[in-house]
Design an enzyme around this catalytic site. Structure first.
Site, PDB file in Angstrom:
ATOM      1  N   ASP A  49       0.616  -1.124   0.104  1.00 34.79           N
ATOM      2  CA  ASP A  49       0.183   0.020  -0.182  1.00 34.79           C
ATOM      3  C   ASP A  49       1.039   1.137  -0.060  1.00 34.79           C
ATOM      4  OD1 ASP A  49      -2.189   1.575   0.002  1.00 34.79           O
ATOM      5  OD2 ASP A  49      -3.217   0.371   1.492  1.00 34.79           O
ATOM      6  N   TRP A  50       0.194   2.395  -0.087  1.00 34.16           N
ATOM      7  CA  TRP A  50       1.031   3.545  -0.359  1.00 34.16           C
ATOM      8  C   TRP A  50       2.008   3.820   0.857  1.00 34.16           C
ATOM      9  CZ3 TRP A  50      -0.464   7.757  -3.872  1.00 34.16           C
ATOM     10  CH2 TRP A  50       0.136   9.050  -3.977  1.00 34.16           C
TER      11      TRP A  50
END
Length: 745
Positions: free
Chosen positions: A280-281
């Site tokens: 994820d980011w």
């Protein structure tokens, strides 16, 4: 004739099949040509700086880095023209490996559908798949290869804002919806026209964050993890999902991004997943504040060893992975495995052979205002609306809804009556012409009223302010009406990522506005627009009818008006339990019994109960009314003593006893009465959404085998046990007919 068809099949299909078989060999040949830095480049993903959906880390001249083969994929780049420009730069690199373009296409692209939780309330797997298919067609026409959806996290805590992005609290329903969305996004398979690579997220247990606070820790047994939170991911993998995204949370002290248990042992080991895992980011970098990695280099080492293949927006791999391999701290085999997984998907999407196949401006224009897609969005939106109450008055009586289109004076009051972009919800796209193409609910209602009706409107207040100056006008306007339609709810940005709320009541002064309307003594239709379950017990008591409309997307106005006036009979059912108040959270239907179980709402002495609040929810899982009524008969089974190799046939008569045709979602639950590990009081094991004409009776049938009885024992063995079971069929998780059977070994 059959021989002719076989020949045609071989001519058309064998080249593609042979090409697909050649992908691993082609990837191995390409890997042999790549430098360590070029390999790492394929694992480096950055966001466009112009449309970021997270905290950007400075990149420098990213176009030059693309030319040097140091970036393998990008997110937040849309448009056939823009993606073509960047793809042309990628083809200037030494090995000319094209970029993958990913995007958060969560519930539509140009055409916005209901937020996923609202869509799940339709309990219609075909239309859920259709919505994902349309989103894929529109997005792929705009140069996008890959969507970061579906989110398949189980959500039992409505304080967590990302419940709007999932399918609710139940692992069985969540698994079926995960399969449907993967099928919709990926169409006939990667490489086929208008397919998007799907991404099941967030792996894993993100929805169990403590306190409902986004990004927070998760602490649970592995048995609970496997039984409740992993099934939708397994269903997505079995459906052929191309990628998975790991989650921000730590699980039992190990950040998911660095969890070998999740990524190596379960996903790539037990499940034999062949796609790749994207972080994820920034979640690789974030293992440092977690206290799990001492440095960005350490985070890169931990992540790749644990099985996280592609680094989104951390710059950990591009800065450190090549040197980690050179130092012997990371085996070259793991680097090659990650790169191989990414390159295989680039071949399967077809961009290795035709880098510009998704960059067709003419195709993009064709999909930009597709009326067929908009009509589908309206149909799906109307199916997602849930009717929670329908009396002629607060005290009961005949139904207030549907409204008549003539002979009535209707006052529409509230901050959402004339709203437009609020209907799009979180994780949606803003387009320059939204104000012109989105119809308000107020305008849609006015269009349906005849000249013999009067329409009045007042905003009353904003969604989240303390200004009550509009109350006087609202009271004046509503006083002229026969019926008040009160439309309240959340702001668009109140449900979604980083949108955790401790207070789930209507924000601002909306509850006060509801009290002012109730004081007028007129019938009230309360409509609620939101991305999550809200707490609204006070306004609910004063309303004669309640419609939960979620955020329904581009065609929300027409969909809601169709339901208000009865063109569409509402059929939505809740995919999450709605609490009476925040003190009940987490609350869900499939709880475990205790040694001192709750008895009734009046006897709270020495049982598992509150002394100041009922145990029961405001609205149970699976609940939803209709403009008609359904009667359930007695359950019949083919045997009361099924065996291990046999099939239990279940039948129940269901009758539409009302005067309107409509859909009913018939739900099947079971309970394993005694087991070596305590089992839930109810578990959903099937449902059927069926159309009934007035007076029609249908015998609704289900089948169960021992496959449906399996659970994880305390030692994590996946088993079933013979004994007594309760079979339950009904209109929701609280209202069921039941029958006991004994399953034999």
């Amino acid at each position: 004739m059959k021989i002719f068809h076989c020949v045609i099949f071989l001519i058309l299909c064998l080249p593609a099949m042979a090409q697909k078989k050649s992908y691993p060999a082609r990837v191995d040949s390409l890997l042999a040509l790549m430098t360590p830095e070029e390999k790492v480049g394929q694992l480096h993903q950055i966001s466009s700086p112009f449309a970021a959906t997270g905290p950007i880390t400075p990149t420098g001249n990213f176009q030059q880095q693309i030319r040097e083969g140091k970036i393998g994929s990008m997110l937040n780049v849309t448009g056939a023209s823009r993606t073509r420009q960047l793809q042309e730069i990628a083809l200037q690199s030494r090995l000319k490996i094209p970029l993958l373009f990913g995007q958060d296409v969560i519930h539509g692209y140009r055409t916005t559908f209901p937020v996923p939780l609202g869509e799940a309330a339709s309990w219609n797997l075909q239309t859920i798949e259709q919505a994902a298919r349309i989103a894929a067609v529109e997005a792929s026409a705009s140069g996008i290869h890959w969507t970061f959806a579906p989110m398949v996290d189980i959500g039992r805590d409505p304080r967590w804002g990302r419940v709007m992005e999932g399918a609710g609290e139940d692992p069985w329903l969540g698994s079926k919806i995960a399969e449907a969305r993967v099928r919709g996004f990926q169409g006939k398979g990667l490489g086929s026209i208008a397919s998007l690579m799907a991404c099941a997220k967030h792996f894993a247990a993100y929805g169990a964050a403590l306190g409902g606070r986004d990004y927070n820790s998760v602490d649970m047994s592995e048995r609970q993890l496997r039984e409740l939170y992993l099934p939708p991911f397994k269903a997505a993998v079995d459906a052929g999902v191309a990628t998975l995204m790991n989650s921000f949370n730590d699980l039992n002290g190990i950040p998911a991004t660095g969890s070998a248990l999740l990524q190596r042992k379960i996903l790539k080991g037990e499940w034999d997943f062949k796609g790749f895992v994207v972080s994820d980011w920034g979640s690789i970098r974030e293992m440092q504040p977690h206290g799990f990695a001492a440095s960005l280099e350490d985070a890169a080492r931990i992540a790749i060893l644990a099985g996280s293949d592609l680094d989104m927006e951390s710059r950990a791999y591009t800065q450190h992975l090549a040197s980690l391999v050179q130092q012997g701290k990371v085996p070259i085999s793991l680097l090659d495995d990650a790169v191989r997984r990414v390159l295989i998907k680039k071949y399967e999407t077809g961009i290795m052979d035709d880098p510009f196949r998704y960059c067709d401006i003419a195709t993009e224009k064709q999909q930009f205002n597709n009326e067929v897609n908009l009509d589908a969005a309206q149909s799906i939106a109307s199916e997602s609306i849930v009717l929670l109450k329908n009396n002629s008055s607060v005290s009961g009586g005949s139904a207030l809804l549907p409204l008549a289109t003539s002979g009535q004076k209707i006052a529409m009051i509230g901050p959402l009556v004339m709203a437009k972009k609020e209907h799009l919800g979180f994780w949606s796209f803003d387009w320059p012409d939204d104000s012109a193409r989105i119809k308000t609910v107020g305008d849609a209602v006015k269009q349906r009223l005849s000249e013999a009706s009067d329409f009045f409107y007042a905003r009353g207040c904003g969604l989240n302010d303390t200004d009550t100056s509009g109350f006087a006008e609202a009271v004046r306007v509503a006083s002229q009406a026969d019926i008040i339609v009160l439309y309240l709810g959340e702001e668009r940005a109140m449900s979604g990522e980083a949108k955790s709320r401790s207070n789930l009541h209507l924000p601002g002064v909306q509850e006060v506005l509801a009290e002012r309307m109730a004081a007028l003594g007129k019938p009230i239709v309360l409509m609620l627009g939101a991305g999550r379950p809200l707490v609204f017990e006070k306004p609910a008591k004063k309303a004669s009818a309640i419609l939960y409309t979620w955020w329904l997307g581009t065609r929300a106005g027409d969909a809601i008006a169709d339901v208000l006036f009865g063109k569409i009979n509402p059929s939505g059912k809740l995919p999450m339990t709605f609490p009476r108040t925040e003190g009940q959270i987490p609350i869900f239907y499939n709880y475990l019994n205790t040694g001192r179980p709750f008895k009734n709402e009046t006897d709270h002495n020495y049982v598992s109960a509150y002394i100041d609040l009922p145990n029961s929810p405001a609205y149970p899982f699976g609940f939803g009314l209709s403009y008609t009524q359904f009667k359930y008969g007695a359950i019949a089974v083919n045997t009361e003593r099924p065996t291990e190799t046999g099939t239990l046939q279940i039948a129940i008569p269901v009758t539409n006893t009302g005067k309107k045709a409509g859909y009913e979602v018939v739900q099947l639950y079971i309970r394993d009465k005694v087991a070596s590990t305590v089992r839930p009081v109810k578990e959903l094991k099937g449902f059927k959404k069926l159309w009934f004409e007035p007076g029609q009776t249908k015998e609704v049938t289900f089948q169960l085998t021992t496959k449906d009885l399996y659970f994880y024992a305390n030692d994590l063995a996946y088993i079933w046990e013979p004994g007594e079971f309760v079979i339950m069929v009904g209109t929701d998780s609280d209202n069921v007919s039941s029958k006991k059977i004994t399953w034999l070994k």
